[in-house]
Scaffold this motif. Structure first.
Motif, short mmCIF file in Angstrom:
data_model
loop_
_atom_site.label_atom_id
_atom_site.label_comp_id
_atom_site.label_asym_id
_atom_site.label_seq_id
_atom_site.Cartn_x
_atom_site.Cartn_y
_atom_site.Cartn_z
N GLU A 81 6.14 -0.42 -9.63
CA GLU A 81 6.01 -1.50 -9.02
C GLU A 81 5.60 -0.65 -7.14
OE1 GLU A 81 8.18 -5.16 -6.78
OE2 GLU A 81 8.22 -4.70 -8.53
N SER A 82 6.12 0.57 -7.59
CA SER A 82 5.95 1.19 -6.33
C SER A 82 4.81 1.70 -6.59
CB SER A 82 6.79 2.35 -5.72
OG SER A 82 6.58 2.61 -6.74
N TYR A 83 4.10 2.26 -7.68
CA TYR A 83 2.89 2.06 -7.38
C TYR A 83 1.99 1.26 -7.18
CZ TYR A 83 -1.03 5.28 -9.38
OH TYR A 83 -2.32 5.15 -9.71
N ILE A 84 1.83 0.58 -7.68
CA ILE A 84 1.15 -0.91 -7.61
C ILE A 84 1.18 -1.22 -6.21
CG2 ILE A 84 0.68 -3.24 -8.36
CD1 ILE A 84 0.29 -1.04 -10.31
N ILE A 85 2.40 -1.24 -5.72
CA ILE A 85 2.32 -1.79 -3.64
C ILE A 85 1.65 -0.75 -3.67
CG2 ILE A 85 3.63 -1.47 -2.17
CD1 ILE A 85 5.96 -2.66 -3.80
N LEU A 86 1.34 0.68 -3.35
CA LEU A 86 1.00 1.58 -2.68
C LEU A 86 -1.09 1.65 -3.19
CD1 LEU A 86 3.17 5.27 -3.53
CD2 LEU A 86 3.07 3.42 -1.65
N LEU A 87 -0.71 1.18 -4.41
CA LEU A 87 -2.47 1.12 -4.95
C LEU A 87 -2.79 0.30 -4.08
CD1 LEU A 87 -4.71 2.22 -6.76
CD2 LEU A 87 -4.33 0.66 -7.82
N GLY A 88 -2.18 -1.11 -3.86
CA GLY A 88 -3.06 -2.16 -3.48
C GLY A 88 -2.61 -2.07 -2.02
N ALA A 89 -2.00 -1.26 -1.35
CA ALA A 89 -2.63 -0.80 0.35
C ALA A 89 -3.38 0.06 0.77
CB ALA A 89 -0.91 -0.18 1.06
N LYS A 90 -3.64 0.68 -0.74
CA LYS A 90 -4.12 1.94 -0.63
C LYS A 90 -5.92 1.26 -0.27
CE LYS A 90 -6.75 6.07 -2.12
NZ LYS A 90 -6.94 6.85 -3.48
N LEU A 91 -6.17 0.33 -1.63
CA LEU A 91 -7.26 -0.67 -1.99
C LEU A 91 -7.81 -0.94 -0.79
CD1 LEU A 91 -7.30 -1.10 -5.25
CD2 LEU A 91 -8.56 1.04 -4.80
N PHE A 92 -6.66 -2.06 -0.03
CA PHE A 92 -6.87 -3.15 1.08
C PHE A 92 -7.19 -1.89 2.44
CE2 PHE A 92 -4.96 -4.51 4.42
CZ PHE A 92 -6.37 -5.59 4.86
N LEU A 93 -6.59 -0.92 2.73
CA LEU A 93 -7.26 0.11 3.65
C LEU A 93 -8.60 0.54 3.37
CD1 LEU A 93 -3.45 1.41 5.14
CD2 LEU A 93 -5.08 -0.84 6.15
N PHE A 94 -8.90 0.71 2.23
CA PHE A 94 -9.85 1.39 2.13
C PHE A 94 -10.76 0.66 2.30
CE2 PHE A 94 -13.41 2.31 -0.78
CZ PHE A 94 -13.99 2.94 -0.63
N GLY A 95 -10.72 -0.96 1.70
CA GLY A 95 -12.13 -1.88 1.69
C GLY A 95 -11.70 -2.20 3.68
N ALA A 96 -10.95 -2.06 4.52
CA ALA A 96 -11.36 -2.58 5.38
C ALA A 96 -12.02 -1.48 5.99
CB ALA A 96 -9.94 -2.29 5.94
N MET A 97 -11.88 0.45 5.88
CA MET A 97 -12.87 0.97 6.30
C MET A 97 -14.29 0.92 6.47
SD MET A 97 -10.25 4.24 5.53
CE MET A 97 -11.12 5.67 6.50
N ALA A 98 -14.54 0.41 4.71
CA ALA A 98 -15.38 -0.06 4.36
C ALA A 98 -16.28 -0.80 4.59
CB ALA A 98 -16.01 0.15 2.45
N LEU A 99 -15.66 -2.77 5.27
CA LEU A 99 -15.41 -3.34 6.13
C LEU A 99 -16.41 -2.38 7.21
CD1 LEU A 99 -16.23 -6.81 6.24
CD2 LEU A 99 -14.62 -6.55 7.04
N HIS A 100 -15.64 -2.24 7.89
CA HIS A 100 -15.75 -1.90 8.95
C HIS A 100 -17.66 -0.35 8.95
CE1 HIS A 100 -11.41 -1.15 10.05
NE2 HIS A 100 -12.10 -2.64 10.51
N HIS A 101 -17.38 0.34 8.21
CA HIS A 101 -18.48 1.03 8.68
C HIS A 101 -19.36 -0.12 7.87
CE1 HIS A 101 -21.22 4.08 7.55
NE2 HIS A 101 -21.87 3.95 6.22
N SER A 102 -19.58 -1.02 6.90
CA SER A 102 -21.07 -2.32 6.82
C SER A 102 -20.97 -2.18 8.34
CB SER A 102 -21.01 -3.45 5.99
OG SER A 102 -20.49 -2.12 4.74
N LEU A 103 -20.14 -2.99 8.87
CA LEU A 103 -20.59 -3.46 9.98
C LEU A 103 -21.00 -2.48 11.02
CD1 LEU A 103 -17.07 -5.75 10.72
CD2 LEU A 103 -19.54 -6.51 10.67
#
Length: 166
Positions: free
Chosen positions: A86-108
């Motif tokens: 479960e901890s792996y899934i939580i870490l992966l989710g957090a990483k993907l969320f922040l990566f998505g935020a970074m990609a969104l910022h770059h797109s803006l």
């Protein structure tokens, strides 16, 4: 055989994040401050050229990160001795969320602010003696997103390291 592909994928993933974050840090620490030493009409055009270069490097890095991230996600469970917890899934989710935020910022940066920055930069005359306020406003917003990505990037890297370490 899978171990080799997994190692290669992780190495490419790290190179891509280093390119993206390295470009961001270079722009914030070197390019941004350096233009203050130039005459405004030269500084404005120099910043715009730097922005274009950063965008190219960033999109290449993002593409590599997506590709190697998918490969790593597929190969990671195969390489693990135990099932992913479960901890792996939580870490992966957090990483993907922040990566998505970074990609969104770059797109803006690229699709919202860059076209206006480019248009305003094209209007600059060689006799320009100061930065136009409207152009500065767009650059400030663009830089704010860059600073946010510079802050999020190391967190994403640390989350990635936690995923690899298990």
């Amino acid at each position: 055989f899978m171990s080799t592909w997994y190692s290669l994928s992780i190495m490419l993933h790290l190179i891509a994040i280093a390119l993206w974050l390295g470009g961001i840090v270079f722009f914030l620490v070197v390019s941004g401050p350096a233009v203050y030493e130039l005459e405004p009409h030269i500084a404005i055009k120099t910043m715009n050229q730097g922005r274009i270069g950063l965008e190219r490097i960033s999109w290449a890095a993002i593409a590599i990160l997506l590709l190697t991230g998918i490969i790593n996600l597929v190969l990671s469970p195969q390489m693990a001795a135990a099932p992913l917890g479960e901890s792996y899934i939580i870490l992966l989710g957090a990483k993907l969320f922040l990566f998505g935020a970074m990609a969104l910022h770059h797109s803006l940066q690229v699709f919202k602010y860059a076209p206006r920055i480019a248009a305003l930069t094209a209007e600059i005359k060689p006799t320009t003696s100061e930065w136009p306020e409207l152009l500065l406003t767009h650059w400030r917003r663009w830089f704010l997103l860059l600073k946010i990505n510079a802050a999020l990037g190391p967190i994403v890297v640390l989350l990635g390291l936690a995923l690899v370490k298990g």
